[in-house]
Design an enzyme around this catalytic site. Structure first.
Site, short mmCIF file in Angstrom:
data_model
loop_
_atom_site.label_atom_id
_atom_site.label_comp_id
_atom_site.label_asym_id
_atom_site.label_seq_id
_atom_site.Cartn_x
_atom_site.Cartn_y
_atom_site.Cartn_z
CB SER A 126 -0.83 0.09 1.29
OG SER A 126 -1.88 -0.76 1.28
CG HIS A 158 -3.96 -2.08 -3.67
ND1 HIS A 158 -2.84 -2.69 -3.16
CD2 HIS A 158 -4.65 -1.64 -2.59
CE1 HIS A 158 -2.86 -2.62 -1.84
NE2 HIS A 158 -3.95 -1.99 -1.46
CG HIS A 170 -4.84 -7.52 0.02
ND1 HIS A 170 -4.79 -6.62 -1.03
CD2 HIS A 170 -3.81 -7.20 0.84
CE1 HIS A 170 -3.78 -5.79 -0.83
NE2 HIS A 170 -3.16 -6.12 0.29
CE1 TYR A 202 -8.63 -6.00 1.18
CE2 TYR A 202 -6.81 -6.55 2.64
CZ TYR A 202 -7.34 -5.77 1.64
OH TYR A 202 -6.60 -4.77 1.09
CD GLU A 203 -8.30 -7.78 -3.24
OE1 GLU A 203 -8.69 -7.46 -4.38
OE2 GLU A 203 -7.11 -7.95 -2.96
CB ALA A 246 1.30 -0.40 4.53
CG MET A 257 -4.86 -6.63 6.71
SD MET A 257 -6.15 -5.51 6.15
CE MET A 257 -6.36 -4.47 7.62
CB SER A 258 -0.40 -8.73 2.40
OG SER A 258 0.61 -7.86 2.88
CG ASN A 312 -1.12 2.04 11.20
OD1 ASN A 312 -0.89 1.62 10.06
ND2 ASN A 312 -1.68 1.29 12.13
CG HIS A 339 -6.61 2.80 3.37
ND1 HIS A 339 -5.65 1.81 3.50
CD2 HIS A 339 -6.61 3.13 2.05
CE1 HIS A 339 -5.11 1.56 2.31
NE2 HIS A 339 -5.68 2.34 1.42
N1 HPA Z 1 -3.24 -3.41 10.85
C1 HPA Z 1 -3.31 -4.24 9.81
N2 HPA Z 1 -2.86 -3.94 8.61
C2 HPA Z 1 -2.29 -2.74 8.44
C3 HPA Z 1 -2.17 -1.82 9.49
C4 HPA Z 1 -2.67 -2.18 10.76
O1 HPA Z 1 -2.61 -1.41 11.76
N3 HPA Z 1 -1.55 -0.71 8.97
C5 HPA Z 1 -1.31 -0.99 7.68
N4 HPA Z 1 -1.74 -2.21 7.33
#
Ligand code: HPA
Length: 273
Positions: free
Chosen positions: A31, A62, A84, A86-87, A114, A212-213, A236, A248
């Site tokens: 990301s 993306h 991903h 989650y898709e 990310a 998530m990847s 973050n 996001h």
């Molecule tokens: N959690 C999960 N996936 C992420 C995060 C997070 O805090 N930041 C960026 N991708």
């Protein structure tokens, strides 16, 4: 014939009808890092939608394409936009592009993402070299009939992230004056960000960053014998570690803020590994 392998062969044939490019190194962009691929010496691009049977990415921000080209003199294939879990795709589809890049000839894989910082010492904007992962919270990409042509039924996972590559990356970061954390990446399904209790769980279990990847792709690549490394951009602090709700936009903004340095590191890493 194994259905998963059949699908891979269909995709491979479809790509081979469009290019005979021989990549050595594969790179998956996380990301906010997608525009890295726009800055390389591009030879050819192939949109995922042009590849028969390919799972196409649906997340805003993306782009969905392979970029073939050169970083310095290294022939690379880059995934500009990943798939991903989650898709809604099965895990075997999520890792199909990774396997495809391996079948196209890439024997090294550089993963980027990310991620949320779980380790209390981490700050937004830090980079973390992945030394290991916890993927047990998501289905294994290796479930189902084994792809014997790619790898073993019960593959060893004691060094998914190559020690050789990690040493090179640490040295490269040091030369560039970039502080590099080293930690354990934990993959959860998403798409919701974690709750504070889940983040505490990740920390208790030994995670330093959450996302998530990546871990599934690393497993699939390691299974088929690719040499793998990964770098997370801590965009973050994970939920509960800051007073702000997760957004996001914050992920994108941090990735943008440190993106230039991250891209310089990636360029150096591609040339060095
Ligand atoms: N959690 C999960 N996936 C992420 C995060 C997070 O805090 N930041 C960026 N991708």
């Amino acid at each position: 014939m194994n259905k998963i392998y059949e699908k891979l062969e269909t995709c491979l044939e479809s790509v081979r009808q469009k290019t005979d490019f021989q990549p050595e190194t594969a790179l998956i962009l996380g990301s906010g890092l997608g525009d890295y691929a726009d800055g390389i010496r591009i030879v050819q691009t192939i949109d995922y939608s042009q590849i028969e049977g390919f799972p196409t990415s649906t997340v805003a921000g993306h782009k969905g394409r392979f970029v073939f080209g050169y970083v310095n003199e290294v022939p690379v294939v880059i995934m500009q936009g990943r798939v991903h879990y989650y898709e809604g795709y099965p895990m075997t589809d999520v890792v199909l592009p990774t396997r495809l890049m391996g079948m196209l000839g890439a024997n090294k894989l550089i993963l980027t993402n990310a991620a949320g910082g779980v380790n209390c010492d981490y700050k937004a904007g830090d980079f973390m070299l992945i030394k290991d992962h916890i993927s047990s919270m998501v289905p294994s990409p290796l479930i189902g009939e084994n792809l014997d042509k790619l790898g073993a039924r019960f593959p060893d996972m004691s060094e998914v992230y190559s020690g050789r590559m990690r040493d090179i990356i640490k040295k490269a970061a040091e030369e560039m004056g970039i502080t590099l954390r080293e930690g354990v990446y934990m993959q959860l399904t998403g798409p919701a960000y974690e709750t504070p209790a889940e983040v505490r769980m990740c920390r208790t279990l030994g995670g330093d960053a959450v996302g998530m990847s990546t871990a599934c792709e690393a497993m699939a690549a390691h299974h088929m014998g690719m040499e793998v490394c990964g770098i997370s951009c801590i965009t973050n602090l994970a939920a509960g570690l800051s007073s702000q709700p997760l957004d996001h936009k914050e992920v994108q903004e941090t990735a943008d803020r440190v993106g230039k340095q991250f891209k310089e590191l990636i360029t150096k890493v591609i040339s060095a590994v």
